[in-house]
Design a protein around this motif. Structure first.
Motif, PDB file in Angstrom:
ATOM      1  N   ALA A  83      12.828  10.276   0.866  1.00 21.92           N
ATOM      2  CA  ALA A  83      11.549   9.962   1.497  1.00 21.92           C
ATOM      3  C   ALA A  83      11.656  10.102   3.005  1.00 21.92           C
ATOM      4  N   ILE A  84      10.596  10.557   3.646  1.00 16.23           N
ATOM      5  CA  ILE A  84      10.596  10.783   5.091  1.00 16.23           C
ATOM      6  C   ILE A  84       9.608   9.838   5.738  1.00 16.23           C
ATOM      7  N   SER A  85      10.033   9.137   6.795  1.00 12.17           N
ATOM      8  CA  SER A  85       9.121   8.237   7.486  1.00 12.17           C
ATOM      9  C   SER A  85       8.152   9.069   8.321  1.00 12.17           C
ATOM     10  N   PRO A  86       6.937   8.523   8.594  1.00 15.77           N
ATOM     11  CA  PRO A  86       5.946   9.305   9.341  1.00 15.77           C
ATOM     12  C   PRO A  86       6.392   9.532  10.780  1.00 15.77           C
ATOM     13  N   ALA A  87       5.730  10.488  11.419  1.00 16.03           N
ATOM     14  CA  ALA A  87       6.023  10.853  12.814  1.00 16.03           C
ATOM     15  C   ALA A  87       7.473  11.255  13.000  1.00 16.03           C
ATOM     16  N   SER A  88       8.011  11.931  11.996  1.00 13.78           N
ATOM     17  CA  SER A  88       9.396  12.399  12.089  1.00 13.78           C
ATOM     18  C   SER A  88       9.442  13.913  11.992  1.00 13.78           C
ATOM     19  N   ASN A  89      10.487  14.461  12.574  1.00 17.24           N
ATOM     20  CA  ASN A  89      10.793  15.872  12.361  1.00 17.24           C
ATOM     21  C   ASN A  89      11.855  15.989  11.286  1.00 17.24           C
ATOM     22  N   VAL A  90      11.801  17.047  10.514  1.00 16.92           N
ATOM     23  CA  VAL A  90      12.747  17.233   9.417  1.00 16.92           C
ATOM     24  C   VAL A  90      13.337  18.640   9.491  1.00 16.92           C
ATOM     25  N   LEU A  91      14.635  18.700   9.350  1.00 17.64           N
ATOM     26  CA  LEU A  91      15.288  20.000   9.164  1.00 17.64           C
ATOM     27  C   LEU A  91      16.237  19.873   7.986  1.00 17.64           C
ATOM     28  N   THR A  92      16.311  20.892   7.175  1.00 15.79           N
ATOM     29  CA  THR A  92      17.266  20.850   6.065  1.00 15.79           C
ATOM     30  C   THR A  92      18.470  21.710   6.408  1.00 15.79           C
ATOM     31  N   GLY A  93      19.575  21.441   5.712  1.00 15.35           N
ATOM     32  CA  GLY A  93      20.783  22.221   5.986  1.00 15.35           C
ATOM     33  C   GLY A  93      21.911  21.826   5.065  1.00 15.35           C
ATOM     34  N   GLN A  94      23.079  22.327   5.384  1.00 20.65           N
ATOM     35  CA  GLN A  94      24.255  22.089   4.558  1.00 20.65           C
ATOM     36  C   GLN A  94      25.377  21.554   5.448  1.00 20.65           C
ATOM     37  N   VAL A  95      26.076  20.534   4.964  1.00 24.32           N
ATOM     38  CA  VAL A  95      27.147  19.937   5.757  1.00 24.32           C
ATOM     39  C   VAL A  95      28.335  20.892   5.836  1.00 24.32           C
ATOM     40  N   ARG A  96      28.729  21.237   7.034  1.00 23.62           N
ATOM     41  CA  ARG A  96      29.894  22.111   7.249  1.00 23.62           C
ATOM     42  C   ARG A  96      31.181  21.273   7.323  1.00 23.62           C
ATOM     43  N   VAL A  97      31.114  20.286   8.219  1.00 23.89           N
ATOM     44  CA  VAL A  97      32.289  19.442   8.450  1.00 23.89           C
ATOM     45  C   VAL A  97      31.815  17.994   8.496  1.00 23.89           C
ATOM     46  N   ALA A  98      32.519  17.127   7.800  1.00 21.28           N
ATOM     47  CA  ALA A  98      32.223  15.700   7.890  1.00 21.28           C
ATOM     48  C   ALA A  98      33.500  14.988   8.323  1.00 21.28           C
ATOM     49  N   THR A  99      33.417  14.229   9.414  1.00 23.55           N
ATOM     50  CA  THR A  99      34.620  13.525   9.876  1.00 23.55           C
ATOM     51  C   THR A  99      34.318  12.051  10.034  1.00 23.55           C
ATOM     52  N   PHE A 100      35.312  11.247   9.726  1.00 30.21           N
ATOM     53  CA  PHE A 100      35.178   9.807   9.855  1.00 30.21           C
ATOM     54  C   PHE A 100      35.849   9.377  11.144  1.00 30.21           C
ATOM     55  N   THR A 101      35.098   8.700  12.035  1.00 31.20           N
ATOM     56  CA  THR A 101      35.674   8.334  13.342  1.00 31.20           C
ATOM     57  C   THR A 101      35.866   6.834  13.485  1.00 31.20           C
ATOM     58  N   GLY A 102      35.725   6.094  12.408  1.00 29.85           N
ATOM     59  CA  GLY A 102      35.889   4.648  12.508  1.00 29.85           C
ATOM     60  C   GLY A 102      34.556   3.961  12.716  1.00 29.85           C
ATOM     61  N   VAL A 103      34.006   4.089  13.952  1.00 27.73           N
ATOM     62  CA  VAL A 103      32.700   3.480  14.201  1.00 27.73           C
ATOM     63  C   VAL A 103      31.593   4.253  13.503  1.00 27.73           C
ATOM     64  N   GLY A 104      31.886   5.439  13.043  1.00 25.83           N
ATOM     65  CA  GLY A 104      30.830   6.195  12.390  1.00 25.83           C
ATOM     66  C   GLY A 104      31.345   7.450  11.717  1.00 25.83           C
ATOM     67  N   ASN A 105      30.372   8.259  11.280  1.00 24.01           N
ATOM     68  CA  ASN A 105      30.690   9.563  10.725  1.00 24.01           C
ATOM     69  C   ASN A 105      30.071  10.611  11.617  1.00 24.01           C
ATOM     70  N   GLN A 106      30.817  11.681  11.784  1.00 23.45           N
ATOM     71  CA  GLN A 106      30.280  12.778  12.571  1.00 23.45           C
ATOM     72  C   GLN A 106      30.161  13.984  11.661  1.00 23.45           C
ATOM     73  N   TYR A 107      28.986  14.648  11.722  1.00 19.27           N
ATOM     74  CA  TYR A 107      28.744  15.799  10.855  1.00 19.27           C
ATOM     75  C   TYR A 107      28.419  17.024  11.678  1.00 19.27           C
ATOM     76  N   LEU A 108      28.858  18.143  11.163  1.00 20.07           N
ATOM     77  CA  LEU A 108      28.400  19.413  11.694  1.00 20.07           C
ATOM     78  C   LEU A 108      27.584  20.038  10.562  1.00 20.07           C
ATOM     79  N   VAL A 109      26.277  20.226  10.816  1.00 24.49           N
ATOM     80  CA  VAL A 109      25.383  20.682   9.755  1.00 24.49           C
ATOM     81  C   VAL A 109      24.833  22.063  10.127  1.00 24.49           C
ATOM     82  N   ALA A 110      24.988  23.006   9.191  1.00 26.57           N
ATOM     83  CA  ALA A 110      24.369  24.317   9.379  1.00 26.57           C
ATOM     84  C   ALA A 110      22.924  24.205   8.916  1.00 26.57           C
TER      85      ALA A 110
END
Lengths: 392, 285
Positions: free
Chosen positions: A314-341
C-alpha cells in the motif's frame, strides 16, 4: 537562485538590519598568479551568527577567510566591517582575530602569555590582562595550565588555547580556519559542541571554514557552500540540506539520488516529472528553478527519506513511487543500506533504519521505493550547474 | 610439528658494534691531542735564557700563569683580538641576520637582487682567504687608508657576514610564518612582531652565527696579516714571535681561550637541557 534571493530578503527584513556589526564582502575577487581563488563573491555576515564556509579544498574558502583577516588583499572588491571599508587595512589594525589551522601558538611563551598577547598589544596592564586570561582559561576549561608551554599541551588543549587567545580580545569577527582538522574524531565531536556553547556564551560572530559538512551542519546558524571560488548555496543547515540549490550541494552536503528529467508537466501546485522507463514522480511546482528547460534538470531525493517495501504494498498519499530491483543489501548496524536498480534507469541508494523488522528486502528482490512529494527537490543537471550563475 | 605459542621467547643476541667504539675513541684522541699538549706544556718549566716553549718536560710550574701578562706585546695583542672579535661579531650578526631575513622572507620577484646576493655569499665563503687578504691590502693601500683597527674590523666583519647569514637562514627556513601572522592578527605592529616573536624564536640561530663570527675573527691570521699594519692581533703576534721563540704565556692564553670555548659549549648544553619542551615554566605575564 530563488532561495538565495529569499535568504537575502529574509535577512534584510529581520532583526539583523539593526545590527551595525555586520561584515560585508562586496564583489570580492582574488586572483593569484596561477589561479582564480575567489571569483566575484558577495556575502553579508550577520553580527552574532555562526557562519560556516564549506567546500572542498581549493574552493576559495580559506582565501576568503585570509582576506577577512587582512593576510591577503583582494584583487578587486570591497570588505566592510560595520560599514567601514577595511579592504586595505593590515591585520593589526583590524578588529578581527583568527584561530589558525595549525593554531600558531607562540612556542616560547606560556599559555597565559599567549592569551595575554593581544591584550598587552592594546596597552592593557599586566594585572588587567591576567584577570581576563584567568576568566578565559575557565571558559575554555583550561584552568591551571596557565604556566605551561604550548608544546606541553595535547592537540585539543592547544586548540582551546588558540581559541582563548583570539576570543579574549572580543573581536567583531572571529575567524576559524579548519581548527579541528588535527583532532581525532571523538575529540572533534566534543569540541564541536563546546565551540557552539562558547559562541552562544560570548555572542561574537564566528566565521568557520571547513571541508567537513557534518561539522558545518552541527554548529552553524548558516552555511555558505563554496566551489571554484563562488557561492554555490547559502542558508540554514536544514534549508540547504532539505532543498539543495545545485547538484553539487546535493551531493557534497550529504548524499542524494539524482535522476535526469525527460519531460515536465504542470498540474496546479504540482508538477509531474517524466523519467526514463515510463516512470513519473511529482514535485511541488514552487521547488522548480525558474526558466530552466526540463532537459537541463535533475530530480533528487535523500537516501534516508525513502521507504523500501515489497512491490505492490500500500502507498500513502502524496508520495512518489519508483519500482526496482535490489542490487546490493548491506547491514550497517544502525540500519540497512540498499543499492536499488530502478525501472527508470539509474541506481538509488536507500538508508533504512534498523527497526528490528525481520522482513528486510534481500538482494535480487523486486521492491518499491516511496517518499513524500515534499522531500523531492529539483536542481540543474550536474554538468550544466557549473556554468550556471549562482551569484547573488 | 605444533608450535607452542606460549613458550618464552629465546633471548636474541644484540649485534655488537665493537669497531665503532674503537673508531670513536681514536678520533676523539686525534682531535684532542694538540689541545692537550698545549694545556700540559703551559705548566712546563723552562731552563735558562729567554723563556720560550719547549716540548721537553722540565717539571711542573704555575709560573707562566702567575706571570700571564708579563709580555706586553702579547697581552696587548690578546686584548686587541678580543675587542676586534666583539666588534666584528656585532656588525656581522646584525647585518647577517637582517640579510637572512630578507633572503627567506621575499620571493625573487619582490627582491630583485636575491640571486646575485646568494651567489655573492657563496663566493665570499668559497674564495680563498689569501686572495681576499691580498685584495683588501691592495684596496686599502690604493685608497691611502691607514691600516689598523678599522681595516681589521672591516675585513673581519666582511668574511663573517656570510657565515652568520647561512646559519640564521637555516634556522629561519623551519620558521612557521603563521606565527608572525598570528602576532599581527593579535594587534602587534610589524616591528613589535619582530622583537616579540621572530627574534626570540631565531635567537638560537643568531647566537650560533655570532659564535661562529667570534671564533672566525679571534683566530684569523691570513687576512689579518695583510691588513693589520702596526696593530697586531693575537695570531699575527704569535706568528711573528716564532722567529725568536714563543714565550710560554702563549700557551697560557691558548688555554684561556680553550677554556672559554669549553665553557660556552657546556653552557649551551645546560641551557638546552633546561629549555623545557615539557613541564612548567614560571613567567610573569
Amino acid at each position: 537562485m530563488v532561495r538565495l534571493v529569499a535568504n537575502m530578503l529574509q535577512r534584510s527584513s529581520g532583526p539583523a538590519e539593526t545590527q551595525t556589526g555586520n561584515v560585508v564582502l562586496q564583489r570580492v575577487t582574488k586572483q593569484f598568479a596561477d589561479h582564480l581563488a575567489v571569483d566575484d563573491l558577495s556575502l553579508e555576515i550577520v553580527a552574532g551568527e555562526f557562519l560556516s564556509l564549506l567546500g572542498p579544498s581549493g574552493c576559495g574558502k580559506t582565501t576568503t577567510l585570509r582576506m577577512l583577516g587582512g593576510f591577503e588583499t583582494p584583487t578587486s572588491g570591497t570588505i566592510y566591517f560595520g560599514g567601514q571599508d577595511v579592504t586595505d587595512l593590515p591585520p593589526h589594525k583590524r578588529d578581527v582575530n583568527t584561530v589558525f589551522q595549525s593554531y600558531a601558538l607562540f612556542p616560547h611563551l606560556s599559555v597565559a602569555d599567549n592569551i595575554a598577547f593581544g591584550l598587552r598589544r592594546k596597552g592593557q596592564s599586566k594585572t588587567e590582562a591576567r584577570a581576563k586570561v584567568t576568566d578565559m582559561l575557565d571558559l575554555v576549561d583550561l584552568a591551571g595550565l596557565a604556566d605551561r608551554r604550548p608544546a606541553a599541551l595535547s592537540g585539543g588543549q592547544q586548540q582551546r588555547v588558540a581559541l582563548a587567545r583570539a576570543l579574549v580580545n572580543q573581536p567583531t569577527l572571529l575567524l576559524l580556519d579548519e581548527p579541528m582538522s588535527a583532532l581525532d574524531a571523538k575529540l572533534r565531536k566534543h569540541m564541536q559542541i563546546e565551540l557552539k556553547r562558547i559562541q552562544q556564551e560570548v555572542g561574537i560572530t564566528f566565521l568557520y571554514v571547513t571541508h567537513d559538512q557534518e561539522e558545518a551542519m552541527t554548529m552553524s546558524d548558516r552555511i555558505v557552500v563554496m566551489q571554484q571560488g563562488r557561492i554555490e548555496d547559502l542558508g540554514t543547515p536544514r534549508s540547504i540540506y532539505e532543498h539543495p540549490g545545485t547538484a553539487f550541494v546535493a551531493t557534497f552536503l550529504g548524499a542524494s539520488n539524482l535522476m535526469a528529467v525527460t519531460a515536465l508537466q504542470h498540474s496546479g501546485d504540482l508538477a509531474t516529472i517524466s523519467l526514463g522507463g515510463g516512470q513519473h514522480v511529482s514535485v511541488d511546482a514552487s521547488a522548480l528553478p525558474p526558466g530552466v528547460l526540463a532537459g537541463d534538470l535533475s530530480v533528487g531525493v535523500r537516501p534516508e527519506k525513502i521507504s523500501i517495501s515489497a512491490e505492490g504494498a500500500a502507498i500513502s498519499p502524496a508520495s512518489n513511487v519508483l519500482t526496482g530491483q535490489v542490487r546490493v543489501a548491506t547491514f550497517t548496524g544502525v540500519g540497512n543500506q540498499y543499492l536499488v536498480a530502478t525501472d527508470a534507469g539509474g541506481e538509488f541508494t536507500v538508508y533504512a533504519q534498523n527497526l528490528g523488522d525481520a522482513a528486510a528486502p534481500r538482494t535480487g528482490e523486486r521492491v518499491q521505493l516511496t517518499w513524500p512529494i515534499a522531500h523531492t527537490f529539483v536542481v540543474r543537471s550536474p554538468k550544466l550547474s557549473e556554468e550556471s550563475e549562482a551569484t547573488l | 610439528m605444533a608450535l607452542d605459542l606460549n613458550a618464552p621467547p629465546p633471548p636474541r643476541r644484540q649485534r655488537k658494534v665493537r669497531w665503532l667504539r674503537v673508531y670513536s675513541w681514536l678520533l676523539i684522541g686525534y682531535l684532542t691531542v694538540p689541545i692537550a699538549a698545549m694545556v700540559i706544556y703551559s705548566f712546563n718549566q723552562v731552563e735558562g735564557g729567554i723563556p720560550q716553549v719547549s716540548f721537553t718536560w722540565n717539571g711542573f710550574t704555575t709560573k707562566w700563569y702567575q706571570q700571564w701578562s708579563e709580555i706586553p706585546g702579547l697581552t696587548d695583542s690578546f686584548w686587541l683580538s678580543i675587542r676586534l672579535a666583539l666588534a666584528a661579531t656585532a656588525i656581522a650578526t646584525v647585518l647577517g641576520t637582517l640579510l637572512a631575513l630578507a633572503l627567506v622572507r621575499y620571493s625573487p620577484r619582490q627582491f630583485k637582487g636575491k640571486g646575485l646576493i646568494d651567489q655573492t655569499l657563496f663566493m665570499n665563503i668559497a674564495a680563498p682567504e689569501i686572495v681576499m687578504g691580498a685584495s683588501l691590502l691592495g684596496l686599502f693601500a690604493s685608497l691611502h687608508f691607514a691600516r689598523g683597527f678599522v681595516t681589521l674590523l672591516l675585513s673581519h666583519a666582511v668574511f663573517s657576514i656570510a657565515y652568520v647569514t647561512v646559519t640564521v637562514r637555516a634556522r629561519l627556513t623551519g620558521f612557521d610564518g603563521r606565527l608572525e601572522e598570528a602576532a599581527g592578527d593579535l594587534g602587534a605592529k610589524p616591528l613589535t612582531t619582530f622583537w616579540l616573536v621572530t627574534l626570540p624564536l631565531i635567537t638560537p640561530g643568531v647566537m650560533a652565527g655570532a659564535l661562529m663570527a667570534f671564533a672566525l675573527s679571534l683566530d684569523d691570521f691570513v687576512a689579518s696579516n695583510f691588513v693589520s699594519g702596526s696593530q697586531l692581533p693575537f695570531p699575527v703576534w704569535v706568528y711573528g714571535a716564532t722567529r725568536i721563540g714563543i714565550p710560554p704565556q702563549v700557551f697560557v692564553f691558548g688555554t684561556f681561550i680553550f677554556l672559554f670555548g669549553l665553557g660556552c659549549a657546556v653552557l649551551s648544553v645546560v641551557l638546552a637541557r633546561r629549555q623545557p619542551t615539557h613541564g612548567r615554566v614560571s613567567t610573569g605575564l
